[in-house]
Design an enzyme around this catalytic site. Sequence first.
Site, PDB file in Angstrom:
ATOM      1  N   ARG A 297       0.851  -1.186   0.016  1.00  0.00           N
ATOM      2  CA  ARG A 297      -0.007  -0.100  -0.062  1.00  0.00           C
ATOM      3  C   ARG A 297       0.738   1.325   0.086  1.00  0.00           C
ATOM      4  O   ARG A 297       1.322   1.640   1.041  1.00  0.00           O
ATOM      5  CB  ARG A 297      -0.929   0.064   1.298  1.00  0.00           C
ATOM      6  N   HIS A 301      -3.865   5.121   3.871  1.00  0.00           N
ATOM      7  CA  HIS A 301      -4.960   4.066   4.184  1.00  0.00           C
ATOM      8  C   HIS A 301      -6.193   4.613   3.286  1.00  0.00           C
ATOM      9  O   HIS A 301      -6.657   4.061   2.147  1.00  0.00           O
ATOM     10  CB  HIS A 301      -5.418   3.607   5.486  1.00  0.00           C
ATOM     11  N   TYR A 310       3.174   6.166  11.401  1.00  0.00           N
ATOM     12  CA  TYR A 310       3.421   5.021  11.951  1.00  0.00           C
ATOM     13  C   TYR A 310       4.177   4.082  11.200  1.00  0.00           C
ATOM     14  O   TYR A 310       4.523   2.904  11.425  1.00  0.00           O
ATOM     15  CB  TYR A 310       2.187   4.028  12.451  1.00  0.00           C
TER      16      TYR A 310
HETATM   17  C1  LIG Z   1     -14.893  -4.981  11.487  1.00  0.00           C
HETATM   18  C2  LIG Z   1     -13.859  -3.970  11.293  1.00  0.00           C
HETATM   19  N1  LIG Z   1     -12.900  -3.516  12.272  1.00  0.00           N
HETATM   20  C3  LIG Z   1     -12.269  -2.405  11.848  1.00  0.00           C
HETATM   21  C4  LIG Z   1     -12.388  -1.592  11.100  1.00  0.00           C
HETATM   22  C5  LIG Z   1     -11.368  -0.265  10.768  1.00  0.00           C
HETATM   23  N2  LIG Z   1     -10.844  -0.498   9.556  1.00  0.00           N
HETATM   24  C6  LIG Z   1     -11.247  -0.007   8.409  1.00  0.00           C
HETATM   25  S1  LIG Z   1     -10.276  -0.364   7.038  1.00  0.00           S
HETATM   26  C7  LIG Z   1      -9.112  -1.275   8.114  1.00  0.00           C
HETATM   27  C8  LIG Z   1      -7.957  -2.034   7.926  1.00  0.00           C
HETATM   28  C9  LIG Z   1      -8.137  -3.002   6.334  1.00  0.00           C
HETATM   29  O1  LIG Z   1      -6.873  -3.565   6.191  1.00  0.00           O
HETATM   30  P1  LIG Z   1      -6.986  -4.488   5.029  1.00  0.00           P
HETATM   31  O2  LIG Z   1      -7.996  -5.532   5.158  1.00  0.00           O
HETATM   32  O3  LIG Z   1      -5.424  -5.073   4.994  1.00  0.00           O
HETATM   33  O4  LIG Z   1      -7.150  -3.610   3.535  1.00  0.00           O
HETATM   34  P2  LIG Z   1      -6.604  -2.602   2.970  1.00  0.00           P
HETATM   35  O5  LIG Z   1      -6.788  -1.399   3.790  1.00  0.00           O
HETATM   36  O6  LIG Z   1      -4.918  -2.696   3.497  1.00  0.00           O
HETATM   37  O7  LIG Z   1      -6.546  -2.612   1.592  1.00  0.00           O
HETATM   38  C10 LIG Z   1      -9.752  -1.412   9.697  1.00  0.00           C
HETATM   39  C11 LIG Z   1      -8.989  -2.033  10.515  1.00  0.00           C
HETATM   40  C12 LIG Z   1     -13.576  -2.061  10.206  1.00  0.00           C
HETATM   41  N3  LIG Z   1     -13.921  -0.860   9.075  1.00  0.00           N
HETATM   42  N4  LIG Z   1     -14.455  -2.944  10.236  1.00  0.00           N
END
Ligand SMILES: Cc1ncc(C[n+]2csc(CCOP(=O)(O)OP(=O)(O)O)c2C)c(N)n1
Length: 394
Positions: A297, A301, A310
């Site tokens: 990435r 985010h 971080y």
């Molecule tokens: C159940 C839940 N827990 C926490 C969050 C907060 N949250 C939003 S995106 C994210 C990280 C997602 O990471 P990943 O699955 O690796 O996808 P990426 O953003 O790297 O594409 C988190 C923790 C959420 N939306 N839903």
Amino acid sequence: MTQPELNSSTKTTDSGVASLPKVGSGPAFSYFELDEEAKARGLFSILSEDGQFDRENTKRFDKALSLKLYRGMLWTRLMDKQFMALQRQGVLGFYAETLGQEAASIGSAAALEPQDWLVPALREHGAGLFRGMNFDNFVAQLFGNKKDITQGRQMPLHPSCKDTNYVNMSSCIGTQIPHAVGVAMAMKASGDTDKICIGYMGDGATSEGDYHAAMNFAAVMKAPVIMLCQNNQWAIPTAGGGQTAADTIALKGLGYGMESLRADGNDILAVYEVTRYAADKARNGGGPTFIELLTYRVSAHTSSDDPSRYRDESVTKIWREKRDPLLRMRAFLQQNSWLSEADQEAMEVQINEAIRSTVSAQRGQPGPEIDSLIEDVFENPWWRLEEDLANLKS
Ligand SMILES: Cc1ncc(C[n+]2csc(CCOP(=O)(O)OP(=O)(O)O)c2C)c(N)n1
Ligand SMILES: [Mg+2]
């Protein structure tokens, strides 16, 4: 070296810098003949970081398909650039980029057929557009204006498109994966044997309970589904090493009895081939495949995040400058004499202009009618809703 070294050298470290094997020559496709564990530990790749390749491995990619794949990635990147600028200007409320992951997103979607279903995670809207989602509708949804088919009721950047079987994403991480398996199970149960479903997830989603439920159902029911994980090594501030103690994410799929592949997610030809393999298998009754695409990435985010707080951005620099999926594909196109500098410039101008003109048309649109707030809720709106609406208007 003719083959990826199938040992822990391909494991991504906490710092995010995997020592990727040097490929680009030799018979890449012998990867598919490896035993199950070697496939899940290995890393299928066709184009090396500097765009070297063995012609034998790229036979499927003629000029038309190669340029189509590249254009899809370029569209996604240029669109991200414009929309992030609009978000910073306060014109758009929210946006999330695909930066650095364009090959994983576009290459996998390109391996599907038009009748297939795509259940996205956070970074597949470029893939949705690549598969024909109407761009005007997409931009209208970003603005939540009157032309938005969801009438501003969805969160921004949660588009959907019924015509192209693009399901809107769920913000709750991982909840979309059982949906994808359910779609595939329904296809199988209703005898729709020419259709398959692809369900996307991030590395973060593989730690959710929904991942377990989805993987187990998919394998037991032999659902025609591709479970595709874009391992971009970050889940907001959680690095890959904090997500799992397994050597690779692909290895987790083996415990469910599911064939699990692992590929260089920044090599669009490799992404296309592994997804195509899984799609052909699912369509022919062979059941599900789990795919881990190793990528990074490069962006924040979302527009609400600042990763410099971080993570070590010198690592990001390596991925941005040395492992850019667009530069890699561009090197392939140039070696085939399929894309001159002038062609590249013309393509950029054309895409930027198409995006700009749609944005300026949608920007001026008014918001949805206030009456639409209570439409589509009850066939005959309940008196309480009517009263609330009247109060709102007064
Ligand atoms: C159940 C839940 N827990 C926490 C969050 C907060 N949250 C939003 S995106 C994210 C990280 C997602 O990471 P990943 O699955 O690796 O996808 P990426 O953003 O790297 O594409 C988190 C923790 C959420 N939306 N839903
Ligand atoms: Mg992630």
